[in-house]
Design a protein around this motif. Structure first.
Motif, PDB file in Angstrom:
ATOM      1  N   LEU A   1      31.446  45.334  42.603  1.00 54.21           N
ATOM      2  CA  LEU A   1      32.160  45.073  43.848  1.00 54.21           C
ATOM      3  C   LEU A   1      33.187  43.960  43.661  1.00 54.21           C
ATOM      4  O   LEU A   1      34.338  44.093  44.111  1.00 54.21           O
ATOM      5  N   ASP A   2      32.796  42.880  42.993  1.00 52.04           N
ATOM      6  CA  ASP A   2      33.725  41.753  42.885  1.00 52.04           C
ATOM      7  C   ASP A   2      34.989  42.121  42.112  1.00 52.04           C
ATOM      8  O   ASP A   2      36.085  41.635  42.413  1.00 52.04           O
ATOM      9  N   ALA A   3      34.881  43.015  41.122  1.00 54.47           N
ATOM     10  CA  ALA A   3      36.059  43.447  40.377  1.00 54.47           C
ATOM     11  C   ALA A   3      37.020  44.232  41.268  1.00 54.47           C
ATOM     12  O   ALA A   3      38.248  44.063  41.191  1.00 54.47           O
ATOM     13  N   HIS A   4      36.476  45.063  42.112  1.00 54.97           N
ATOM     14  CA  HIS A   4      37.326  45.847  43.021  1.00 54.97           C
ATOM     15  C   HIS A   4      37.971  44.943  44.072  1.00 54.97           C
ATOM     16  O   HIS A   4      39.125  45.157  44.460  1.00 54.97           O
ATOM     17  N   LEU A   5      37.222  43.947  44.555  1.00 56.89           N
ATOM     18  CA  LEU A   5      37.807  43.016  45.526  1.00 56.89           C
ATOM     19  C   LEU A   5      38.937  42.212  44.879  1.00 56.89           C
ATOM     20  O   LEU A   5      39.998  42.012  45.488  1.00 56.89           O
ATOM     21  N   ALA A   6      38.713  41.765  43.647  1.00 52.63           N
ATOM     22  CA  ALA A   6      39.730  40.954  42.971  1.00 52.63           C
ATOM     23  C   ALA A   6      41.013  41.744  42.732  1.00 52.63           C
ATOM     24  O   ALA A   6      42.119  41.177  42.746  1.00 52.63           O
ATOM     25  N   ALA A   7      40.876  43.044  42.524  1.00 46.81           N
ATOM     26  CA  ALA A   7      42.043  43.872  42.225  1.00 46.81           C
ATOM     27  C   ALA A   7      42.777  44.340  43.476  1.00 46.81           C
ATOM     28  O   ALA A   7      43.897  44.856  43.369  1.00 46.81           O
TER      29      ALA A   7
END
Length: 783
Positions: free
Chosen positions: A157-163
């Motif tokens: 989830l955090d990778a998708h939020l960061a992108a």
């Protein structure tokens, strides 16, 4: 009819998105730097929340999840929950928060039932849902919250939020668009999804949180009830965000120790709990007992819901903490509290008065209003009522009737307008022709110094008359004894009218409860005993809900089943049809005697031969056999025998087998792999205990024996002349419709056939209400 008058209407513009109202508005009003949420990982300001919500909405859209499609949230109480929930709302996507304490089978049902396209799951909960993920045909994307670095099995989830971009224009929803779903907690059976609108969140905030609690911008709110729960969602998300306040989130289980630590560390001004937790905190003596000095000195008010708060608990809390608990009642269907005590107007032992904006009426069994002092069924006219249950027309029509919602609760109100809870409609007891409230008896028992918790249900005596039976959990330092049992009976007689005292008292280590703390009385109503059949002790459960002169419903479980794996379905069918029912665990299953391995390949024929002894031991003269999978095959074998003539008057068969198929062998082979490599053995152990290996390997090795491929019982089918109901899921992973074709073609009795869409191997779990209706209709016509 009672209501609070003079409440100004809550107006919404035609284009309205709840996330904009709850988040973006605060930036325009100057609260960008205020703390919105704190969890164990840190704090999130309103400005940061707005950016993260936008990123979450963009991330979901980038996955191809479209507005009005669903995404399921299986999340612990961290800041990821509000970020994803509100991000979905802003993008026009429908979030479905679900209980974090359920079983893999529950999650499989919810994923399939909801047709969710996405799942956002806490890393710690992932093992519970991985099997369900593989079986959900419409699930396309899984994002894992708080996943450790280097975990490549699923997307983070955090990778998708960061992108994702931190700017998002809200989808042009209206106040009447469906915003989110909540599955009911299941205290009375299988969960159903209640569909709520964008307007509902702010309506509950303005009418209850602002109108009754008086929540303010400077409040700090801590809810021990979790965000997946309708009660917790309002407490820790909607209410603080409605005024720009701060919410404290705690991911761990709310024990007295963890709650006390959070109160002491964060000093909340508003604390929301449930009656069981308040009682447990008062009983906990590990730090010398809870007081304001060791908890939160800033605490100004507490809230309780979920079940009625016993009077003595409220009074003890006020004496110990110097603050009142505002007890109230709300439901998943109505989203939050609609009857409540209020600051400066607390009457313990009651649920208070209607929340402004909600109308209440109590009706008798004929639908007529009852006067003050008489009990009736509670109906609510609510501006926050769900539109319906998803894909559940009959339950929707029964619950939501025009602007009124039937809650299923029984209440009485006095001349001053205070409402007192008497119990659920299904829980009320009629003793000697007089209604008795289980909650009233429980409250009396709970005042005894030896009692920690109590639950009261109806129990049938030797004359088939219903009397109260109490199940009691004792405090530390007290031991169960006949003397204490008699003392408790006398204690209740001293508190209540004598006819209300419990005729039986049974001491338990714990009461069965849902994950949200509600007592599951249907599990206590079941009468468990032991019989001997085929030379072995078998556990039996009876539900005496009929007149005694009609055929008894006899339930035969599947190849890995037992009494407990039927859950409350036998009682629900018995209650719906006003019949007695008997459920038993076969030899080697559940709590019955263990079996020696290997099982013979004729084990189903052997069980059919033992069935007459089971009926004799249970004193059943006429029966309708309800068989699931292997149980259906056993029912067919017995019904074809001479011993069944005149005794078995109907067959209800869920996914029965009459020959071995390739699909069965493939699925049973897969089950063996899961048993050896996953948590399947651990899950089955909860139902079979020490019998778990005998139950699994006896079934598995028989079906996978090469000789078993020749197994076929079609030859007996022409001997069956009674009515037959056939039920099978269109997605049954253990058999094809060729099984039903063979039965329908060859039995001589009349056949009713139903193939259920969106349903696997267990119609009574996957399509509970449809299955109940089909079975009830068949039973009514078969006898």
């Amino acid at each position: 009819m009672l209501s609070s008058m003079g409440v100004p209407a809550i107006e919404f513009p035609r284009q309205y998105n709840a996330a904009v109202d709850l988040v973006d508005r605060h930036l325009a009003e100057g609260r960008r730097e205020r703390i919105a949420f704190r969890d164990e990982h840190g704090a999130l300001t309103y400005g940061e929340l707005a950016r993260e919500v936008n990123r979450a909405g963009n991330a979901l859209l980038a996955l191809g999840i479209e507005p009005e499609q669903r995404v399921m949230l299986l999340l612990q109480d961290t800041t990821d929950f509000p970020v994803v929930f509100l991000g979905a709302l802003k993008a026009g996507i429908v979030p479905i928060p679900v209980n974090t304490l359920l079983t893999p089978a529950d999650y499989e049902h919810m994923l399939i039932d909801s047709r969710a396209r996405g799942l956002v799951v806490s890393e710690s909960l992932l093992p519970k849902v991985e099997v369900a993920m593989a079986r959900a045909p419409r699930l396309r994307h899984v994002l894992v919250s708080r996943a450790p670095e280097g975990n490549l099995r699923h997307e983070r989830l955090d990778a998708h939020l960061a992108a994702a971009s931190d700017e998002l224009e809200a989808f042009p929803t209206t106040p009447d668009d469906v915003a989110f779903w909540l599955y009911s907690s299941g205290s009375t059976g299988a969960a159903k999804a209640a569909m709520h609108l964008h307007a509902h969140l702010m309506r509950t905030a303005k009418l209850y949180a602002q109108g009754v609690l008086g929540i303010r911008e400077d409040d700090v709110v801590f809810s021990a009830a979790k965000l997946f729960f309708a009660y917790g969602l309002g407490n820790a998300l909607t209410f603080p965000l409605s005024v720009g306040a701060t919410a404290i989130l705690m991911a761990e289980r709310p024990t007295p120790a963890s709650v006390l630590r959070t109160l002491r560390e964060h000093q909340p001004t508003i604390f929301c709990g449930v009656p069981t937790l308040f009682a447990a905190m008062l009983a906990d003596t590990t730090q010398g007992g809870i007081t304001r000095a060791v908890a939160s000195r800033a605490l100004r008010i507490c809230v309780s819901a979920g079940e009625a708060l016993p009077k003595h608990v409220g009074e003890a809390w006020r004496e110990r903490m110097g603050t009142d608990i505002l007890d109230g009642i709300g439901t998943t269907e109505l989203l939050h509290i609609f009857l409540s005590n209020r600051p400066g107007d607390v009457r313990y032992g009651t649920s208070g008065k209607p929340v402004p904006g909600y109308e209440i009426k109590l009706l008798d069994d004929d639908g007529r209003p009852v006067p003050a002092g008489e009990e009736g069924s509670l109906w609510v006219k609510a501006p926050s009522a769900a539109t319906a249950y998803w894909n559940q027309r009959d339950p929707s029509m029964a619950t939501f009737q025009g602007p009124w919602t039937r809650t299923g609760d029984r209440y009485v109100h006095d001349a001053e307008g205070y409402f007192t809870y008497l119990g659920r409609s299904d829980d009320m007891l009629k003793v000697g022709g007089i209604w008795v409230s289980p909650f009233e008896v429980e409250s009396a028992l709970a005042q005894h110094e030896a009692v920690l918790e109590a639950a009261v249900v109806g129990h049938t005596d030797g004359d088939r008359l219903v009397k109260p039976k109490a199940y009691v959990v004792l405090r530390e330092g007290h031991a169960a004894s006949e003397a204490l049992e008699n003392a408790l009976k006398d204690f209740v007689k001293s508190k209540l009218a004598p006819y209300k005292y419990p005729r039986w008292v049974e001491f338990l280590a714990d009461l069965p409860k849902t994950a949200t703390g509600k007592i599951q009385r249907f599990r206590l109503r079941a009468k468990r005993s032991t019989i001997v059949a085929g030379g072995h002790r078998l556990e039996v459960e009876r539900h005496a809900l009929g007149s005694g002169d009609q055929p008894v419903l006899v339930f035969l479980h599947e190849g890995l089943g037992s009494i407990s794996l039927w859950r409350d379905f036998p009682e629900a069918l018995a209650r719906r049809t006003a019949r007695d029912s008997v459920v038993y665990s076969r030899w080697g299953y559940g709590g019955s005697d263990p079996v020696a391995l290997p099982r013979p390949l004729t084990y189903m024929h052997d069980e059919a031969a033992v069935l007459p002894e089971v009926l004799d031991a249970c004193q059943i003269e006429k029966a309708i056999l309800v068989g699931h999978s292997d149980g259906g095959s056993i029912a067919l074998l017995h019904a074809a025998s001479e011993q069944a003539r005149g005794r078995v008057v109907g067959l209800i068969l869920e996914a029965p087998h009459v020959f071995c198929e390739d699909v069965s062998v493939r699925s049973i082979t897969e089950a063996r792999t899961q048993y050896e490599e996953s948590d399947l053995r651990e899950r089955l152990m909860k139902h079979h205990g020490d019998n778990v290996d005998g139950a699994f390997w006896g079934w598995n090795r028989a079906w996978l024996d090469p000789e078993f491929r020749k197994w076929n019982i079609e030859a007996v089918l022409p001997n069956i002349e009674v009515p037959v109901l056939l039920l099978q899921g269109a997605n049954d992973e253990y058999g094809t419709l060729a099984q039903l074709d063979a039965i329908e073609r060859q039995v001589k009795g009349p056949v009713t056939r139903r193939v259920l869409d969106e349903c696997g191997h267990s119609p009574h779990r996957d399509q509970r209400d449809t299955t109940l209706e089909a079975m009830a209709r068949f039973i009514g016509g078969a006898t």
